[in-house]
Every structure is written in C-alpha cells, then in structure tokens.
Design a protein around this motif. Structure first.
Motif, PDB file in Angstrom:
ATOM      1  N   GLN A 216       0.809  -1.220   0.000  1.00 55.40           N
ATOM      2  CA  GLN A 216       0.000   0.000   0.000  1.00 55.40           C
ATOM      3  C   GLN A 216       0.841   1.268   0.000  1.00 55.40           C
ATOM      4  N   ALA A 217       1.938   1.265   0.709  1.00 57.97           N
ATOM      5  CA  ALA A 217       2.716   2.494   0.854  1.00 57.97           C
ATOM      6  C   ALA A 217       3.346   2.955  -0.445  1.00 57.97           C
ATOM      7  N   THR A 218       3.547   2.044  -1.402  1.00 58.12           N
ATOM      8  CA  THR A 218       4.258   2.405  -2.633  1.00 58.12           C
ATOM      9  C   THR A 218       3.334   2.830  -3.763  1.00 58.12           C
ATOM     10  N   ARG A 219       2.053   2.727  -3.562  1.00 57.78           N
ATOM     11  CA  ARG A 219       1.127   2.999  -4.662  1.00 57.78           C
ATOM     12  C   ARG A 219       0.899   4.484  -4.875  1.00 57.78           C
ATOM     13  N   PRO A 220       0.695   4.905  -6.128  1.00 59.89           N
ATOM     14  CA  PRO A 220       0.190   6.264  -6.347  1.00 59.89           C
ATOM     15  C   PRO A 220      -1.253   6.337  -5.883  1.00 59.89           C
ATOM     16  N   LEU A 221      -1.727   7.528  -5.601  1.00 60.78           N
ATOM     17  CA  LEU A 221      -3.081   7.664  -5.067  1.00 60.78           C
ATOM     18  C   LEU A 221      -4.126   7.184  -6.068  1.00 60.78           C
ATOM     19  N   VAL A 222      -4.030   7.649  -7.308  1.00 59.46           N
ATOM     20  CA  VAL A 222      -4.956   7.230  -8.371  1.00 59.46           C
ATOM     21  C   VAL A 222      -4.155   6.509  -9.437  1.00 59.46           C
ATOM     22  N   GLY A 223      -4.588   5.320  -9.791  1.00 57.23           N
ATOM     23  CA  GLY A 223      -3.850   4.509 -10.741  1.00 57.23           C
ATOM     24  C   GLY A 223      -4.099   4.904 -12.183  1.00 57.23           C
ATOM     25  N   THR A 224      -3.416   4.223 -13.054  1.00 60.30           N
ATOM     26  CA  THR A 224      -3.598   4.390 -14.498  1.00 60.30           C
ATOM     27  C   THR A 224      -3.768   3.003 -15.098  1.00 60.30           C
ATOM     28  N   ALA A 225      -3.907   2.964 -16.411  1.00 58.56           N
ATOM     29  CA  ALA A 225      -4.052   1.673 -17.072  1.00 58.56           C
ATOM     30  C   ALA A 225      -2.805   0.813 -16.873  1.00 58.56           C
ATOM     31  N   GLU A 226      -1.653   1.452 -16.694  1.00 59.98           N
ATOM     32  CA  GLU A 226      -0.397   0.720 -16.551  1.00 59.98           C
ATOM     33  C   GLU A 226       0.021   0.531 -15.099  1.00 59.98           C
ATOM     34  N   GLU A 227      -0.486   1.360 -14.200  1.00 56.55           N
ATOM     35  CA  GLU A 227       0.043   1.384 -12.839  1.00 56.55           C
ATOM     36  C   GLU A 227      -1.075   1.220 -11.818  1.00 56.55           C
ATOM     37  N   LEU A 228      -0.855   0.311 -10.894  1.00 55.45           N
ATOM     38  CA  LEU A 228      -1.811   0.058  -9.824  1.00 55.45           C
ATOM     39  C   LEU A 228      -1.859   1.233  -8.866  1.00 55.45           C
ATOM     40  N   GLY A 229      -3.055   1.731  -8.573  1.00 52.88           N
ATOM     41  CA  GLY A 229      -3.205   2.836  -7.641  1.00 52.88           C
ATOM     42  C   GLY A 229      -4.061   2.452  -6.456  1.00 52.88           C
ATOM     43  N   VAL A 230      -4.048   3.299  -5.440  1.00 47.49           N
ATOM     44  CA  VAL A 230      -4.922   3.088  -4.290  1.00 47.49           C
ATOM     45  C   VAL A 230      -6.376   3.172  -4.732  1.00 47.49           C
ATOM     46  N   ILE A 231      -6.655   4.139  -5.595  1.00 45.93           N
ATOM     47  CA  ILE A 231      -7.992   4.323  -6.160  1.00 45.93           C
ATOM     48  C   ILE A 231      -7.907   4.113  -7.666  1.00 45.93           C
ATOM     49  N   ASP A 232      -8.753   3.251  -8.188  1.00 44.86           N
ATOM     50  CA  ASP A 232      -8.773   2.994  -9.625  1.00 44.86           C
ATOM     51  C   ASP A 232      -9.513   4.116 -10.347  1.00 44.86           C
ATOM     52  N   PRO A 233      -9.078   4.519 -11.536  1.00 52.96           N
ATOM     53  CA  PRO A 233      -9.789   5.572 -12.284  1.00 52.96           C
ATOM     54  C   PRO A 233     -11.267   5.259 -12.505  1.00 52.96           C
ATOM     55  N   ASP A 234     -11.592   3.977 -12.749  1.00 57.93           N
ATOM     56  CA  ASP A 234     -13.003   3.624 -12.931  1.00 57.93           C
ATOM     57  C   ASP A 234     -13.817   3.909 -11.677  1.00 57.93           C
ATOM     58  N   VAL A 235     -13.180   3.769 -10.517  1.00 59.37           N
ATOM     59  CA  VAL A 235     -13.839   4.099  -9.254  1.00 59.37           C
ATOM     60  C   VAL A 235     -14.062   5.601  -9.168  1.00 59.37           C
ATOM     61  N   LEU A 236     -13.020   6.349  -9.455  1.00 55.61           N
ATOM     62  CA  LEU A 236     -13.065   7.803  -9.293  1.00 55.61           C
ATOM     63  C   LEU A 236     -14.123   8.443 -10.174  1.00 55.61           C
ATOM     64  N   TRP A 237     -14.268   7.949 -11.398  1.00 52.70           N
ATOM     65  CA  TRP A 237     -15.165   8.607 -12.352  1.00 52.70           C
ATOM     66  C   TRP A 237     -16.562   7.991 -12.396  1.00 52.70           C
ATOM     67  N   SER A 238     -16.834   7.007 -11.530  1.00 50.25           N
ATOM     68  CA  SER A 238     -18.183   6.428 -11.479  1.00 50.25           C
ATOM     69  C   SER A 238     -19.126   7.220 -10.581  1.00 50.25           C
ATOM     70  N   CYS A 239     -18.589   8.125  -9.781  1.00 48.86           N
ATOM     71  CA  CYS A 239     -19.405   8.825  -8.785  1.00 48.86           C
ATOM     72  C   CYS A 239     -20.336   9.842  -9.432  1.00 48.86           C
ATOM     73  N   THR A 240     -21.599   9.831  -9.024  1.00 50.78           N
ATOM     74  CA  THR A 240     -22.580  10.807  -9.510  1.00 50.78           C
ATOM     75  C   THR A 240     -22.749  11.976  -8.543  1.00 50.78           C
TER      76      THR A 240
END
Length: 753
Positions: free
Chosen positions: A386-410
């Motif tokens: 967990q400590a090494t992850r970027p906060l928001v991930g990309t298609a290539e890099e594992l993040g704490v929060i996945d972009p699909d998670v971030l942009w699903s919010c209404t």
C-alpha cells in the motif's frame, strides 16, 4: 490483607499498567497522524458555531439519530452504545473491588436504580450483539456477494469485537452473581439479573463463589483491557473518534456546497495561483486533517455502499471501499511522512520500498478479498504494498484508487446522507478528480468535449448563445429579456434563470415554457437574461475542472450583480427549474461574492398556490397515478422533499412512491458530470431507476429536474423496449400543475406589451 486481595491487586494493577502504556502510545501516535494532515482555510471553519456543533454531537452520538434511520440495527446499536456508557460505572466498581471487597461508588453506589440500569443494559447489550450476529449471518458477503453491505469489510474484525463484547457480559454475570453470594453486591433486588445469577450460583457454596468472584473480576478487567487495544488498532476506532468527527463535520442545511480548492490551508486564487499550489489531492499527504479523521473514523458498516447508485449497478465504486483504501494507504505510508521522510515512491530508485521493507505479502490488516471483475483487482488490493502505490492509478500502474472508481461517482450524496459518522465522501472524491484534471490532465475523453463546449460556447451542448431565447418564440405571451426588452430589474420580482437544459434541450424546454406560463398566469413579474446567461459551471466543478468553474461562475456573478445593482440582498430573487442551478447559484456562488435568494420552481409554485394566485382543479386528466423521482440536488443536497409532492397533490394526482424515495431515493445517474459520460461498466443507472418507476404501475413519472427528465425518459424507453410494457409519460411537476390549472379570467400579457 488476604491472599485473594493480594492476587487481585498485583495482577489487576500489572495488567492495567502494561496495557495503559501501549494504549497511551497508540493514542499519541493517532493524534500525531491526524494532526499532520493539511490545515483548512478560515472559510472552511470546523470550529465555528460551537453550540450547534455540541448539540449535533449529542443528537447523533447520544441520540443515535442517524443510526436509528435503520430501525433494527439502529436500536441494537443504541442499546449497545448506551450499555457501555452505563457499564462504565461497573468498571469503576471493578477496579475498586481490586482494593476493597466492599467497594461501592460514593453517593450513588448503593442506589437500586443504578443496579437496575447496570443489569438492564447488560442484558440489552447481550441482545444487541445477538441481533448483530444474526444480521451478519443473514447478510454474509460469501452468500450475497455485492448485495451485502458488508462486502469488502473486515468481517473477521467485526466478529472478534462481538466475541469480546460477549466476554464482557458473561464475566460481568459471573462477578455479579458471585458478589450476591459473598455480600459484595451493593444493590438490592433492583439488580435483577445479578440476583438471578446469584440464585443460580448459590448452590456452589460460599468459598467457590469467593474464588469465582476473584477470577471473574480479573478476567472481566483483562477482557476490557484487551478490548481497548483491539479498538485502538481496528475499525472500531470510531468508538472514540466518531464524536470528534461529528463535532468537526461541515454544518450546512443539507449536504452543502463543494468547498473551494485549498492548498496548504489557503484558498487557491485561480487568477494568480502560487507556484507551489497543489490543486486537489494527488497523494495522501495532500489531504486535510479532517480527511484523516474521516478515514480513521469509518466503521465499515456499508450503509453508504448499500445506497450508492454506482455500486448498485455493477460499477467498481463503493464509497466505503474508497475510504477504507485511503485509510489503509495512510496507515502504510504514515511512518514515512510523520517523520519528515520522503515518500517511498520518491526515495528509492525503482519507486518501491525494497524487499526488506515491503515483504513478500501484504499485511492482512490492509488487504481485502479479491474480486475478479473489471477494475476490482486494483481497487481491492493485489499488487505492491500500500505504501508504494500512487493515489490514483492508471491503465499501466496500480493505484490506491482505480480511475473507474473515481469517475463512477454521480455525487448524489447518498453516501454522505447515510453515513452514521458523518464522513464526507464527495469532498474527497471531487478533490482527487481536481488533481487528475488540473494537475495531470487525466480524465475520461467525453469530458474533453464537455470542457471545450463550456469554454467556447458557454453550455454543455455546444449551442450558440443566440439560441437561448428560441423557446420564447414558441409561447404566445410576453417574456421580457434583460438587456433587450428592459434595462433594469426595477419593477420586477424575480429573475427566471432558464439554464442551459431549459434553453437548449427539447424536453427541458417544455418545463421552461410551463413554468413561464404559470408565473405569468399568477401575475408574477419576472424577466430572463436570454443571451446573458452562461452555464452555471456545476458539471465542470464536479468533474474536477475548478478553473473552468471559476471562469463561468465569475462571468455569471458579474452579470447577476449588474442586474441586481442597488437591489437589497433579500430582494435579489432568482427562480430556477434545474436543481443543479439551484444548488450552484444559491449555495456556491456566495463563495465568489454572488449572494442571491434562489428558489426552485416547485417552491415558488407551491407558494403561489398557497397564496391563491394559482388555483388548480382536480380534473379527470390531472387525476392520473403519478410516481415521483427525487432529484438528488433538490432532495438530499438541499432537503426539499415536500414542495414537489404538495404540487402533485394539489394537481389532483395520486402519488405512488417508489421503494427508494426521499432521502433514500436512487439517483438518475446524471450528477457529477455523469450526464456527459457513457456508462461502460455494469447496468445503466437510469435504467435501474426507470425499472423501479415502471414497477409502481404509475401512468406517469414526475420529476423536478431537466437532467432527471432526460435520464428517466431514456431509461423508460429502454425498459419499455425490453419488457414490452406500456411506456409511462415522463414530465415535470410544473407541467402536471399547468394541466390542472383553473386560469379563470386571467389574461396573459401579449407579446410586445
């Protein structure tokens, strides 16, 4: 001093001292961690209005008002919580009994009433944990999967806590029962449970009861001390932190406006931002101390998750898991930033901790069960520490929060509304979006089209400004336009803010024309801005483009302030048909010196009916069966549930509520700029909501929002096509009212008058 008293004193004091050292150390570390968060600006004051804050704390903590919205678990939690408050007196007595066999609390320690309360709540706590156990067994994630609100939670920790509470109760029962038979209980028959246990244990004899009392007493204290350590190292931190989080929560009526972008405790000036300003949250260290408090307070109860429209339609977003993952990441990274060290992403050549620090496996404390579905692998925990992850991930890099998670919010607010400890999920999600948009230029491609249309055309549809008044050509009465037909607000009562949807979207234009006719029929003097309007900026702000929002808002505030020049604040009245305009103009423009009295059209129309300026009649046409869809930005965000329903009743229609309505209403799927993005994962939110509406059997679906109307209309089309059912009409409440109106001898102002 006899042998038993010596054993009590030595063992009891030793246990307490050892645990006390570890507990104090943990509390100091947690305090340091939370205080290390970024400061908040003066405008985001968390310490103002102390009287209301204290009152709210009493209501929500001692009154359990939020938890009691869910009756059965709420009642169980109410008695369990109050049980621990009352049983605190028992622990005071327990520590006293270490030193004095006949100890009782001074003044009140022999009152039968206290003995009764202690026993009553001991039994209530036992019944409460049995209720919790049944709830968890029947809502087990392994059985129900995503439908369980405990899905993704640390269920093992929850069972451990229930087991520890059970241990507290049975040791209490043994101590009290034995005390009855050794004459150590200071209470009479009021302590009914203790007397009952004494009756059961009496045949064991005096000597046995003496030893049972000593051993059970030490076990009782030991269990509570272990319980304390477990609480300080688990999700049950909320026992101590929830009252603090409630005290420092935002205090608007409703969910309130989004907060301005802040960096290092100062509001960012977008006209001249500081060179080192961080726009949004790009790493865990960017969050404020209130954010850290939110993360550590989460109870993992899953109420937010159970109400989330994204989660309920198969998206990877769970508000609970967002907070849990941010918390786990914060705890993993805290040893670095608390000591002023560079983050592990920055201080190693490969951007990692290295074998000796990272280890081969993730800590069980920071892991969640793996879910083999799109986006979930990265959300719920495979990959590097967990400590090494970027906060928001990309298609290539594992993040704490996945972009699909971030942009699903209404940004519907269901999570914030249901959270029993007042976590501010939307603020954190939008702040992460802000960083992605303004610092990283990473956002869904559809938003690029939205931003371009807003920048160049001043509306999401990319239409020309001159077309904003086309709807006026379609009505047969006069609608004065500021700057064209009139040059001053003098003599007018309201500005009718039409909004982008109301001017450009064909279905929303029907609402605009209905409201305009109703206002004219009631004799309300109003005008419109016409081409002077531009988008309020709601979609830009909630998608993270605060810079664009500031531009649009500043332009509108300048226009409105020019219109209302010389007009008293209370008389700067604006009526809108869009809840997003309602929320933005009324609650967010004050952040930019735009202060107006903003009414939603359902509120104004309701007032006009009460004043007999509009007189509806119950005609056969208006007597249709209606179900009403609550717009999130009118309902949850601004607490207006009654006005639309009263209008439906006044029109003579029969209202049939959907199972999810009012503060538990399901979003249509358009908020948070989702109106302009495709749904690539799971079921469409508007289809889910439309199915619920169709299932009521109502002949029409009413709403009070142009976005909701578009989404519900499209959803109903899909439902009708797949189910081969009759398609209910979707209309605005204003149209329903207009259809039932007794206009009498009212003559509308002719064009050009």
């Amino acid at each position: 001093m006899d042998t038993q008293m010596l054993i009590r004193i030595v063992v009891g004091v030793l246990m307490t001292a050892i645990v006390g050292v570890f507990a104090v150390k943990r509390v100091l570390w947690l305090t340091k961690l939370i205080r290390s968060g970024q400061p908040v600006s003066e405008s985001n004051n968390r310490k103002d209005n102390l009287r209301k804050r204290i009152t709210t704390q009493f209501e929500e903590v001692f009154g359990q008002t939020r938890l009691l919205k869910w009756s059965i678990p709420g009642i169980a939690h109410f008695f369990t919580m109050w049980g621990f408050f009352i049983l605190a007196s028992v622990y005071l007595e327990a520590f006293g009994l270490l030193f004095d066999h006949d100890f009782h609390i001074p003044l009140i320690g022999r009152w039968d009433a206290l003995g009764f309360l202690q026993d009553f709540f001991a039994v209530a706590v036992l019944l409460g944990i049995i209720t919790f156990a049944i709830i968890r067994l029947t809502r087990e994630p392994k059985k129900l999967g995503r439908e369980s609100r405990f899905y993704g939670s640390h269920t093992g920790g929850a069972w451990l806590i229930l087991f520890m509470i059970f241990n507290v109760i049975w040791t209490y029962a043994l101590v009290r029962g034995a005390a009855v038979n050794t004459d150590a209980l200071p209470y009479g028959n009021g302590a009914f449970f203790s007397q009952f246990m004494g009756w059961i244990m009496a045949p064991l004899g005096y000597t046995a009861n003496v030893w049972i009392e000593t051993l059970a007493l030490l076990a009782h204290i030991a269990i509570m001390l272990v319980f304390l350590l477990i609480v300080l190292h688990s999700k049950h931190l909320h026992i101590g932190l929830a009252p603090i989080n409630v005290t420092f929560k935002r205090m608007p009526d409703g969910l309130g406006p989004l907060l301005p972008v802040e960096s290092k405790g100062e509001i960012v000036d977008f006209e001249d931002p500081a060179e080192d300003a961080v726009l949004g949250r790009g790493k865990i260290e960017d969050f404020t101390w209130k954010g850290y408090l939110d993360f550590t307070t989460c109870t993992e109860c899953g109420r937010c998750q159970s109400q989330c429209p994204a989660w309920n339609t198969g998206k990877p977003l769970s508000p609970k898991l967002v907070i849990m993952n941010l918390r786990d990441h914060m705890f993993a990274k805290a040893p670095y930033f608390l000591d002023g060290k560079e983050s592990p992403l920055e201080n190693t050549p490969e951007g990692g901790l290295g074998e000796e620090l990272r280890g081969e496996k993730k800590s069980e404390e920071h892991s969640h069960e793996h879910v083999p579905e799109s986006g979930f692998e990265r959300v719920m925990g495979s990959g590097p520490d967990q400590a090494t992850r970027p906060l928001v991930g990309t298609a290539e890099e594992l993040g704490v929060i996945d972009p699909d998670v971030l942009w699903s919010c209404t940004t519907c607010g269901a999570c914030v509304e249901q959270c029993p400890v007042d976590i501010e999920h939307i603020d954190h999600i939008v702040d992460m979006r802000r960083y992605q948009v303004m610092m990283e230029s990473e956002f869904p491609g559809e938003l690029g089209v939205l931003f371009k249309n807003l920048e160049t055309k001043g509306n999401p549809w990319g239409q020309n400004a001159k077309d904003r008044t086309n709807w006026i050509d379609e009505v047969d009465f006069d609608v004065p336009v500021f700057g064209k037909d009139v040059d001053s607000f003098e003599g007018y009562e309201y500005l009718f803010w039409v909004g982008c949807a109301g001017a450009f979207e064909d279905r929303a234009k029907k609402t605009t024309k209905a409201v305009a006719e109703l206002l004219a029929t009631a004799g309300v003097k109003y005008l419109v801005l016409g081409e002077g309007e531009t988008c309020n900026g709601d979609s830009a702000r909630r998608s993270g483009n605060e810079f664009l929002f500031q531009q649009l808002a500043a332009q509108n505030v300048e226009t409105l302030n020019d219109l209302f020049e010389g007009v008293e604040r209370v008389d700067r009245k604006v009526v809108v048909t869009c809840p997003h305009c309602f929320n933005t103009l009324g609650r967010e423009y004050p952040q930019l010196n735009g202060n107006y009295t903003v009414l939603h059209h359902t509120q104004l129309l309701n007032r006009l009916i009460r004043d007999k300026k509009l007189v509806p009649v119950k005609s056969s046409e208006s007597g249709m069966d209606i179900t009403y869809h609550d717009p999130c930005y009118l309902g949850r965000h601004n607490k207006e549930y009654s006005a639309p329903r009263e209008l439906i009743g006044a029109s003579g229609a029969k209202l049939t509520e959907m199972p999810r309505h009012a503060d538990r209403g399901l979003c249509c799927g358009a908020g948070g700029a989702r109106m302009w993005m495709e749904e690539h994962i799971g079921k469409r939110v508007n289809v889910e909501r439309s199915e619920e509406a169709v299932d009521t059997g109502a002949s029409a679906i009413a709403t009070g929002c142009p976005f909701c109307r578009v989404m519900m209309t499209d959803g109903v089309d899909d439902v009708a096509a797949t189910r081969d059912v009759e398609k209910p009409e979707v209309l605005d409440v204003a149209q329903l009212l207009l259809g039932s109106l007794d206009k009498g001898s009212v003559t509308l102002p002719e064009k050009g008058t």
